[in-house]
Design a protein around this motif. Sequence first.
Motif, short mmCIF file in Angstrom:
data_model
loop_
_atom_site.label_atom_id
_atom_site.label_comp_id
_atom_site.label_asym_id
_atom_site.label_seq_id
_atom_site.Cartn_x
_atom_site.Cartn_y
_atom_site.Cartn_z
N GLN A 1 0.81 -1.21 0.00
CA GLN A 1 0.00 0.00 0.00
C GLN A 1 0.85 1.27 0.00
OE1 GLN A 1 -2.68 -0.09 3.34
NE2 GLN A 1 -3.39 -2.15 2.86
N PHE A 2 2.16 1.11 0.21
CA PHE A 2 3.02 2.28 0.40
C PHE A 2 4.13 2.36 -0.64
CE2 PHE A 2 1.20 1.06 4.45
CZ PHE A 2 0.57 2.25 4.80
N GLN A 3 4.53 3.60 -0.95
CA GLN A 3 5.65 3.82 -1.85
C GLN A 3 6.97 3.55 -1.15
OE1 GLN A 3 5.52 7.78 -3.41
NE2 GLN A 3 3.55 7.49 -4.43
N SER A 4 7.00 3.73 0.14
CA SER A 4 8.23 3.59 0.91
C SER A 4 8.82 2.19 0.79
CB SER A 4 7.97 3.89 2.39
OG SER A 4 7.64 5.24 2.58
N SER A 5 10.13 2.14 0.95
CA SER A 5 10.84 0.86 1.03
C SER A 5 10.62 0.32 2.44
CB SER A 5 12.33 1.09 0.79
OG SER A 5 13.07 -0.04 1.16
N ILE A 6 10.19 -0.93 2.54
CA ILE A 6 9.95 -1.56 3.84
C ILE A 6 10.76 -2.85 3.89
CG2 ILE A 6 8.24 -2.52 5.42
CD1 ILE A 6 6.14 -0.75 3.95
N VAL A 7 11.78 -2.84 4.75
CA VAL A 7 12.67 -3.98 4.89
C VAL A 7 12.48 -4.57 6.28
CG1 VAL A 7 15.09 -4.71 4.95
CG2 VAL A 7 14.34 -3.02 3.27
N ILE A 8 12.37 -5.88 6.35
CA ILE A 8 12.27 -6.58 7.62
C ILE A 8 13.62 -7.23 7.89
CG2 ILE A 8 11.14 -8.44 8.91
CD1 ILE A 8 8.72 -8.05 7.02
N ILE A 9 14.18 -6.93 9.05
CA ILE A 9 15.45 -7.54 9.45
C ILE A 9 15.13 -8.55 10.54
CG2 ILE A 9 17.75 -7.16 10.40
CD1 ILE A 9 17.42 -4.22 9.35
N THR A 10 15.51 -9.79 10.28
CA THR A 10 15.25 -10.86 11.23
C THR A 10 16.34 -11.91 11.12
OG1 THR A 10 13.64 -12.46 11.99
CG2 THR A 10 13.66 -12.04 9.64
N ASP A 11 16.85 -12.33 12.23
CA ASP A 11 17.89 -13.37 12.25
C ASP A 11 19.02 -13.05 11.26
OD1 ASP A 11 16.26 -14.69 14.10
OD2 ASP A 11 15.26 -15.83 12.54
N ASN A 12 19.48 -11.81 11.28
CA ASN A 12 20.57 -11.35 10.41
C ASN A 12 20.26 -11.45 8.92
OD1 ASN A 12 22.27 -10.66 12.60
ND2 ASN A 12 22.75 -12.83 12.85
N LYS A 13 18.99 -11.46 8.56
CA LYS A 13 18.58 -11.45 7.16
C LYS A 13 17.76 -10.20 6.91
CE LYS A 13 17.97 -16.39 7.22
NZ LYS A 13 16.96 -17.29 7.68
N CYS A 14 17.92 -9.64 5.72
CA CYS A 14 17.11 -8.49 5.31
C CYS A 14 16.13 -8.95 4.25
CB CYS A 14 18.00 -7.39 4.73
SG CYS A 14 19.09 -6.66 5.93
N LEU A 15 14.86 -8.69 4.48
CA LEU A 15 13.81 -9.13 3.56
C LEU A 15 12.99 -7.95 3.08
CD1 LEU A 15 12.37 -11.68 6.08
CD2 LEU A 15 13.97 -12.22 4.27
N ASP A 16 12.66 -7.93 1.82
CA ASP A 16 11.75 -6.94 1.29
C ASP A 16 10.33 -7.36 1.69
OD1 ASP A 16 10.10 -5.30 -0.21
OD2 ASP A 16 11.17 -5.64 -2.10
N ALA A 17 9.64 -6.51 2.43
CA ALA A 17 8.29 -6.85 2.88
C ALA A 17 7.32 -7.01 1.72
CB ALA A 17 7.77 -5.79 3.84
N LYS A 18 7.70 -6.54 0.54
CA LYS A 18 6.85 -6.66 -0.64
C LYS A 18 7.13 -7.93 -1.43
CE LYS A 18 6.45 -1.68 -0.79
NZ LYS A 18 6.71 -0.44 -1.51
N SER A 19 8.05 -8.76 -0.94
CA SER A 19 8.38 -10.03 -1.59
C SER A 19 7.76 -11.18 -0.81
CB SER A 19 9.90 -10.23 -1.66
OG SER A 19 10.20 -11.56 -2.02
N ILE A 20 6.70 -11.72 -1.31
CA ILE A 20 5.99 -12.78 -0.58
C ILE A 20 6.85 -14.03 -0.43
CG2 ILE A 20 4.73 -13.87 -2.48
CD1 ILE A 20 2.32 -13.31 -0.18
N LEU A 21 7.66 -14.33 -1.42
CA LEU A 21 8.53 -15.51 -1.35
C LEU A 21 9.55 -15.35 -0.22
CD1 LEU A 21 9.04 -18.24 -2.63
CD2 LEU A 21 10.63 -17.13 -4.19
N GLY A 22 10.19 -14.19 -0.15
CA GLY A 22 11.16 -13.94 0.92
C GLY A 22 10.53 -14.03 2.29
#
Length: 84
Positions: free
Chosen positions: A20-41
């Motif tokens: 819903q947002f233009q902003s970049s949203i990254v989830i950092i968990t267990d030393n991994k960075c995930l794009d919140a817009k990537s369902i596979l990740g």
Amino acid sequence: MDLSNAFAQLVVDINRTAHQFQSSIVIITDNKCLDAKSILGLTYSVLNSKSFVLEIHGPDAEEAKKEMVQVFHHHNLSVEVHTE
């Protein structure tokens, strides 16, 4: 709702909200960075994670922060947020 359904709903809710947002949203968990817009990740990384940090940058970062935190809290997960 069993665990697999609850997990699937969490992944869908995170992904749908992030889109819903233009902003970049990254989830950092267990030393991994995930794009919140990537369902596979999300699918492969969120299941075994215990802690979550969101990094949100962009023109609608404040609104994205509020909505994303709400999604995590709705699923009884704690989350820390970093914005610009």
